[in-house]
Design a protein around this motif. Structure first.
Motif, short mmCIF file in Angstrom:
data_model
loop_
_atom_site.label_atom_id
_atom_site.label_comp_id
_atom_site.label_asym_id
_atom_site.label_seq_id
_atom_site.Cartn_x
_atom_site.Cartn_y
_atom_site.Cartn_z
N LEU A 1 3.72 -28.29 -45.68
CA LEU A 1 2.76 -27.20 -45.45
C LEU A 1 3.31 -26.11 -44.53
O LEU A 1 2.85 -24.98 -44.58
N LYS A 2 4.23 -26.46 -43.65
CA LYS A 2 4.85 -25.52 -42.71
C LYS A 2 3.84 -24.69 -41.91
O LYS A 2 3.90 -23.46 -41.90
N PRO A 3 2.89 -25.36 -41.23
CA PRO A 3 1.93 -24.61 -40.41
C PRO A 3 2.52 -24.23 -39.06
O PRO A 3 3.66 -24.59 -38.74
N LEU A 4 1.76 -23.52 -38.27
CA LEU A 4 2.11 -23.21 -36.88
C LEU A 4 3.45 -22.50 -36.73
O LEU A 4 4.21 -22.77 -35.80
N GLY A 5 3.74 -21.60 -37.64
CA GLY A 5 4.95 -20.79 -37.53
C GLY A 5 6.23 -21.45 -38.02
O GLY A 5 7.31 -20.86 -37.89
N ILE A 6 6.14 -22.63 -38.60
CA ILE A 6 7.35 -23.31 -39.09
C ILE A 6 8.00 -22.47 -40.19
O ILE A 6 9.23 -22.36 -40.24
N HIS A 7 7.19 -21.86 -41.04
CA HIS A 7 7.74 -21.08 -42.16
C HIS A 7 8.58 -19.90 -41.67
O HIS A 7 9.48 -19.44 -42.36
N LYS A 8 8.32 -19.40 -40.46
CA LYS A 8 9.11 -18.28 -39.93
C LYS A 8 10.56 -18.70 -39.65
O LYS A 8 11.45 -17.87 -39.69
N PHE A 9 10.76 -19.97 -39.37
CA PHE A 9 12.11 -20.46 -39.08
C PHE A 9 12.98 -20.50 -40.34
O PHE A 9 14.21 -20.51 -40.24
N GLU A 10 12.34 -20.53 -41.52
CA GLU A 10 13.10 -20.48 -42.77
C GLU A 10 13.81 -19.14 -42.95
O GLU A 10 14.77 -19.04 -43.70
N ALA A 11 13.33 -18.12 -42.24
CA ALA A 11 13.91 -16.79 -42.37
C ALA A 11 15.24 -16.65 -41.63
O ALA A 11 15.92 -15.64 -41.79
N PHE A 12 15.61 -17.66 -40.83
CA PHE A 12 16.92 -17.60 -40.16
C PHE A 12 18.00 -17.54 -41.25
O PHE A 12 17.82 -18.07 -42.34
N PRO A 13 19.12 -16.92 -40.95
CA PRO A 13 20.14 -16.75 -42.00
C PRO A 13 20.79 -18.06 -42.44
O PRO A 13 21.12 -18.92 -41.62
N GLY A 14 20.95 -18.20 -43.74
CA GLY A 14 21.71 -19.29 -44.35
C GLY A 14 21.31 -20.69 -43.94
O GLY A 14 20.13 -21.06 -43.95
N ALA A 15 22.31 -21.46 -43.55
CA ALA A 15 22.12 -22.87 -43.21
C ALA A 15 21.23 -23.04 -41.99
O ALA A 15 20.54 -24.05 -41.87
N TRP A 16 21.23 -22.06 -41.09
CA TRP A 16 20.38 -22.16 -39.90
C TRP A 16 18.90 -22.22 -40.30
O TRP A 16 18.13 -22.99 -39.73
N GLY A 17 18.50 -21.44 -41.28
CA GLY A 17 17.12 -21.46 -41.75
C GLY A 17 16.76 -22.75 -42.45
O GLY A 17 15.64 -23.25 -42.33
#
Length: 192
Positions: free
Chosen positions: A152-168
Motif C-alpha cells: 500500500l505504501k502509506p505515510l510517504g513510502i511511495h515518495k521514496f520510490e522516486a529516488f534515482p535508480g537502485a536507491w528508489g
C-alpha cells in the motif's frame, strides 16, 4: 501430425524471464537466491524467504553474545544485529540492483526482491532475538505488517520510490520495514 507440429501445438512454450538478462551473481542476489523467480507474487515469496531466514538468524544472534545487542528505547527494543543486517543488505545490494536493472533495461521489476529482504530484516530490528525465538508467531506478524506497508505504501513510502535508480528500489522497502518494525515493537512490548 508430425513431431514438430505436435511440439508446437502442445509443447510448453519457454517464456524468457527478465532476470536471465543479467549475470548469475546479480540474478542470485537480486532474486534472493531464486525466491524472486516465482511466476506469481515474487515480492511475497522474497519476503517469505527472508522471514524464514530471520528465525535461524535470531537463533545465531542469541547464541553469540557479541551479536545479540538489543537496547530498550522506551517501550521499543532496537535489535542491532537485525538493524546491521538490514543496512548491510541495503548498501551491498545497490550495485547489484543497479547492474541488473541496466542489463535488463527495466525499472524496479518484480523479480528484484532483495529490497523486500532488507525491509523484513528492518522489521525485525525492533524486536529482540529472544522475543522472536520465544514467540515465532511474531515472524508471521512481521511478515504481514511488512507486506501491508510494502504493497500500500502509506505515510510517504511511495515518495521514496522516486529516488534515482537502485536507491528508489531499496529505500521504499527500508522505510516500510521501519514502519512495520515500530508496530512489531509495540506488539512485542504488549506481549512480553
Amino acid at each position: 501430425m508430425n513431431k514438430e507440429e505436435l511440439k508446437e501445438k502442445y509443447g510448453k512454450k519457454r517464456v524468457p524471464h527478465q532476470w536471465r538478462g543479467t549475470d548469475f551473481i546479480s540474478a542470485q542476489i537480486c532474486t534472493f537466491f531464486g525466491s524472486g523467480m516465482s511466476p506469481k507474487a515474487p515480492g511475497t515469496m522474497g519476503s517469505l524467504a527472508a522471514a524464514i531466514v530471520a528465525y535461524p538468524m535470531a537463533l545465531l544472534f542469541s547464541k553469540c553474545p557479541c551479536l545479540d545487542i538489543s537496547i530498550p528505547l522506551g517501550n521499543l527494543t532496537i535489535n542491532f544485529a537485525f538493524l546491521a543486517a538490514a543496512l548491510i543488505v541495503f548498501f551491498a545490494a545497490i550495485p547489484f540492483v543497479k547492474k541488473a536493472m541496466n542489463d535488463t533495461q527495466t525499472e524496479d521489476p518484480g523479480w528484484i526482491v532483495i529490497d523486500e529482504v532488507c525491509g523484513i530484516f528492518m522489521t525485525f530490528a525492533f524486536v529482540s532475538s529472544s522475543a522472536l525465538l520465544a514467540a515465532p508467531w511474531l515472524l508471521a506478524i512481521g511478515f504481514g505488517l511488512f507486506r501491508f506497508f510494502d504493497i500500500l505504501k502509506p505515510l510517504g513510502i511511495h515518495k521514496f520510490e522516486a529516488f534515482p535508480g537502485a536507491w528508489g528500489v531499496m529505500a521504499d522497502d527500508l522505510l516500510g520495514g521501519v514502519y512495520a518494525g515500530i508496530l512489531m515493537g509495540v506488539i512485542a512490548a504488549i506481549t512480553f
